[in-house]
Design a protein around this motif. Structure first.
Motif, PDB file in Angstrom:
ATOM      1  N   CYS A  93     -31.381  21.374 -30.406  1.00 33.13           N
ATOM      2  CA  CYS A  93     -30.167  20.561 -30.451  1.00 33.13           C
ATOM      3  C   CYS A  93     -29.366  20.603 -29.153  1.00 33.13           C
ATOM      4  CB  CYS A  93     -29.277  20.996 -31.613  1.00 33.13           C
ATOM      5  SG  CYS A  93     -29.975  20.587 -33.235  1.00 33.13           S
ATOM      6  N   GLU A  94     -29.556  21.631 -28.348  1.00 31.35           N
ATOM      7  CA  GLU A  94     -28.781  21.764 -27.117  1.00 31.35           C
ATOM      8  C   GLU A  94     -29.474  21.156 -25.910  1.00 31.35           C
ATOM      9  OE1 GLU A  94     -27.838  25.844 -26.533  1.00 31.35           O
ATOM     10  OE2 GLU A  94     -26.416  25.951 -28.208  1.00 31.35           O
ATOM     11  N   LYS A  95     -30.715  20.745 -26.070  1.00 27.76           N
ATOM     12  CA  LYS A  95     -31.490  20.242 -24.934  1.00 27.76           C
ATOM     13  C   LYS A  95     -31.355  18.734 -24.811  1.00 27.76           C
ATOM     14  CE  LYS A  95     -34.521  20.222 -21.578  1.00 27.76           C
ATOM     15  NZ  LYS A  95     -34.212  20.801 -20.257  1.00 27.76           N
ATOM     16  N   ASN A  96     -30.958  18.265 -23.616  1.00 33.91           N
ATOM     17  CA  ASN A  96     -30.971  16.840 -23.308  1.00 33.91           C
ATOM     18  C   ASN A  96     -32.372  16.455 -22.857  1.00 33.91           C
ATOM     19  OD1 ASN A  96     -28.239  16.293 -23.855  1.00 33.91           O
ATOM     20  ND2 ASN A  96     -27.658  17.096 -21.835  1.00 33.91           N
ATOM     21  N   ILE A  97     -32.968  15.511 -23.544  1.00 30.75           N
ATOM     22  CA  ILE A  97     -34.349  15.129 -23.260  1.00 30.75           C
ATOM     23  C   ILE A  97     -34.378  14.043 -22.199  1.00 30.75           C
ATOM     24  CG2 ILE A  97     -36.457  14.157 -24.248  1.00 30.75           C
ATOM     25  CD1 ILE A  97     -35.584  15.346 -26.943  1.00 30.75           C
ATOM     26  N   ASN A  98     -35.039  14.303 -21.065  1.00 32.50           N
ATOM     27  CA  ASN A  98     -35.116  13.303 -20.002  1.00 32.50           C
ATOM     28  C   ASN A  98     -36.508  13.222 -19.376  1.00 32.50           C
ATOM     29  OD1 ASN A  98     -35.205  15.662 -18.583  1.00 32.50           O
ATOM     30  ND2 ASN A  98     -33.383  15.282 -17.347  1.00 32.50           N
ATOM     31  N   ASN A  99     -37.497  13.754 -20.095  1.00 29.23           N
ATOM     32  CA  ASN A  99     -38.872  13.651 -19.602  1.00 29.23           C
ATOM     33  C   ASN A  99     -39.625  12.658 -20.485  1.00 29.23           C
ATOM     34  OD1 ASN A  99     -38.828  15.399 -21.878  1.00 29.23           O
ATOM     35  ND2 ASN A  99     -40.870  16.111 -21.340  1.00 29.23           N
ATOM     36  N   ASP A 100     -40.947  12.670 -20.442  1.00 30.31           N
ATOM     37  CA  ASP A 100     -41.733  11.808 -21.316  1.00 30.31           C
ATOM     38  C   ASP A 100     -41.475  12.173 -22.780  1.00 30.31           C
ATOM     39  OD1 ASP A 100     -42.857  10.761 -19.050  1.00 30.31           O
ATOM     40  OD2 ASP A 100     -44.727  11.894 -19.186  1.00 30.31           O
ATOM     41  N   TYR A 101     -41.122  11.186 -23.594  1.00 33.22           N
ATOM     42  CA  TYR A 101     -40.926  11.481 -25.015  1.00 33.22           C
ATOM     43  C   TYR A 101     -41.070  10.218 -25.857  1.00 33.22           C
ATOM     44  CZ  TYR A 101     -36.040   9.801 -24.442  1.00 33.22           C
ATOM     45  OH  TYR A 101     -34.912   9.064 -24.177  1.00 33.22           O
ATOM     46  N   TYR A 102     -41.247  10.444 -27.160  1.00 34.49           N
ATOM     47  CA  TYR A 102     -41.303   9.365 -28.137  1.00 34.49           C
ATOM     48  C   TYR A 102     -40.002   9.358 -28.932  1.00 34.49           C
ATOM     49  CZ  TYR A 102     -46.285   8.641 -27.292  1.00 34.49           C
ATOM     50  OH  TYR A 102     -47.489   8.347 -26.709  1.00 34.49           O
ATOM     51  N   GLN A 103     -39.502   8.163 -29.239  1.00 39.82           N
ATOM     52  CA  GLN A 103     -38.242   8.046 -29.968  1.00 39.82           C
ATOM     53  C   GLN A 103     -38.401   7.100 -31.158  1.00 39.82           C
ATOM     54  OE1 GLN A 103     -34.246   7.773 -28.007  1.00 39.82           O
ATOM     55  NE2 GLN A 103     -34.279   5.693 -28.814  1.00 39.82           N
ATOM     56  N   LEU A 104     -37.858   7.528 -32.295  1.00 36.44           N
ATOM     57  CA  LEU A 104     -37.852   6.721 -33.510  1.00 36.44           C
ATOM     58  C   LEU A 104     -36.423   6.374 -33.899  1.00 36.44           C
ATOM     59  CD1 LEU A 104     -40.421   8.703 -35.693  1.00 36.44           C
ATOM     60  CD2 LEU A 104     -40.628   6.269 -35.155  1.00 36.44           C
ATOM     61  N   GLN A 105     -36.224   5.155 -34.383  1.00 36.62           N
ATOM     62  CA  GLN A 105     -34.963   4.768 -35.011  1.00 36.62           C
ATOM     63  C   GLN A 105     -35.278   4.284 -36.413  1.00 36.62           C
ATOM     64  OE1 GLN A 105     -32.186   2.192 -32.935  1.00 36.62           O
ATOM     65  NE2 GLN A 105     -33.030   2.772 -30.969  1.00 36.62           N
ATOM     66  N   LEU A 106     -34.630   4.873 -37.417  1.00 36.94           N
ATOM     67  CA  LEU A 106     -34.861   4.474 -38.809  1.00 36.94           C
ATOM     68  C   LEU A 106     -33.615   4.795 -39.636  1.00 36.94           C
ATOM     69  CD1 LEU A 106     -35.587   7.436 -40.316  1.00 36.94           C
ATOM     70  CD2 LEU A 106     -37.687   7.066 -39.037  1.00 36.94           C
ATOM     71  N   ARG A 107     -33.502   4.163 -40.783  1.00 37.51           N
ATOM     72  CA  ARG A 107     -32.277   4.291 -41.570  1.00 37.51           C
ATOM     73  C   ARG A 107     -32.368   5.368 -42.644  1.00 37.51           C
ATOM     74  NH1 ARG A 107     -29.388  -1.320 -42.873  1.00 37.51           N
ATOM     75  NH2 ARG A 107     -27.669   0.161 -42.967  1.00 37.51           N
TER      76      ARG A 107
END
Length: 354
Positions: A266-280
């Protein structure tokens, strides 16, 4: 600024401006038999667009193992349909019908239509395009410095020299099956809506059209921790987080999966290669539809700065379980953009306070 508002602003500005540019354009060098310069090619494409000649546009689009003749034909027809305004005229003429229907475009369709809408006209590339030979690109730079919101955009055409002459492909248009099924949806939309006056039947026709065009994914879930590739680089899930909040005007979970090993997700800001999901909510999702959006964030480095490039995956599925008591999300994911960008497997991440 809200991302959707930015998209609408950019689309409005780009379709209303003359796209003038002080840079000098490359000069056409035609012979009598074939197109021999990118500028001459753009002029020919503008004529084909005006004449609604999809065969000519398709003939000059780049073909390869991904960009098949079927995809090229579909893209050519979409460019004509959307750039000449036929689709939007139909929507406007039947606005009362569409207001009474649950009409949700597939994620890939919305993306393709937006990208084509953002594409400057062929004549703009012909008049103001700069051909960068060593990069095989025809570039047009648009800058809006007089508006309250200042921005600039580089539009590019990939250029390929073949035995048959010069071919092209709009760089901003993602090479995916969404081009094919979007064309199928738009080609059959009028008959699905106007073949009956009964609302329930119109809705049924619309739902069946979209489902038959998009189809189901052939991907299956792996039971191992999520892994895959990003830009050909091996990628394995090690950490991640989920946050609840307003994203793109809706209250959603924003899930980020990364290959970083950290002590506190929770404390890490992700700024490298990553996958992101948006869902309800929790549930099972087909990535072809906008209820769940899977995006790849690719970190790219050049000599001046580090940039993040994003692409949306529309082939795949996701299954999500949410434990609100213990603030954890567990899931299964299978998504593929191409052989160099895909993810498959399981994950468990914390729900973080934001």
């Amino acid at each position: 600024m809200n991302r959707n508002i930015v998209f609408i602003l950019l689309l409005t500005v780009l379709t209303s401006c003359n796209f003038k540019n002080n840079q000098s354009a490359a000069r056409p060098i035609d012979d009598k038999n074939k197109i021999t310069s990118p500028i001459a090619l753009m002029k020919k494409m503008q004529i084909a667009l005006h004449n609604k000649d999809s065969n000519t546009i398709a003939n000059f689009l780049i073909k390869d193992s991904t960009r098949t003749p079927t995809m090229a034909k579909a893209l050519a027809e979409l460019i004509i349909e959307l750039k000449n305004g036929s689709y939007y005229q139909f929507r406007e003429q039947n606005i009362k019908i569409f207001k009474n229907l649950d009409f949700k475009l597939p994620t890939g369709t919305a993306r393709i239509m937006f990208d084509i809408g953002m594409l400057p006209s062929f004549s703009t590339f012909a008049e103001n395009g700069i051909y960068i030979k060593d990069k095989n690109k025809l570039t047009y730079h648009f800058s809006n410095e007089k508006s309250e919101t200042t921005f600039s955009i580089n539009h590019e055409m990939e250029i390929k020299i073949t035995d048959d002459g010069i071919k092209f492909w709009p760089v901003g248009i993602q090479q995916s099956k969404a081009i094919i099924y979007t064309n199928q949806i738009i080609n059959n939309l009028e008959s699905a809506i106007t073949s009956t006056s009964k609302k329930f039947k119109q809705q049924e026709n619309l739902d069946n059209l979209i489902k038959s065009a998009v189809g189901e994914t052939s991907l299956t879930y792996k039971k191992s921790p999520a892994n895959g590739k990003i830009e050909g680089r091996n990628w394995k899930f090690h950490s991640g987080k989920a946050e609840k909040g307003w994203f793109a005007g809706k209250y959603k979970y924003l899930i980020q999966l990364t290959n970083l090993e950290v002590e506190n997700d929770c404390e890490k800001n992700i700024n490298n290669d990553y996958y992101q999901l948006q869902l309800r909510n929790a549930g099972d999702y087909n990535l072809a539809y906008s209820d769940c959006i899977l995006t790849i964030y690719k970190k790219q480095k050049d000599t001046k700065e580090t940039t993040i490039n994003t692409q949306t995956i529309i082939d795949g599925k996701v299954s999500i379980e949410i434990d609100n008591n213990n603030k954890f999300i567990t899931g299964k994911i299978a998504g593929k953009l191409d052989d160099n960008n895909y993810i498959n497997g399981t994950f468990t991440i914390p729900i973080c306070d934001n």
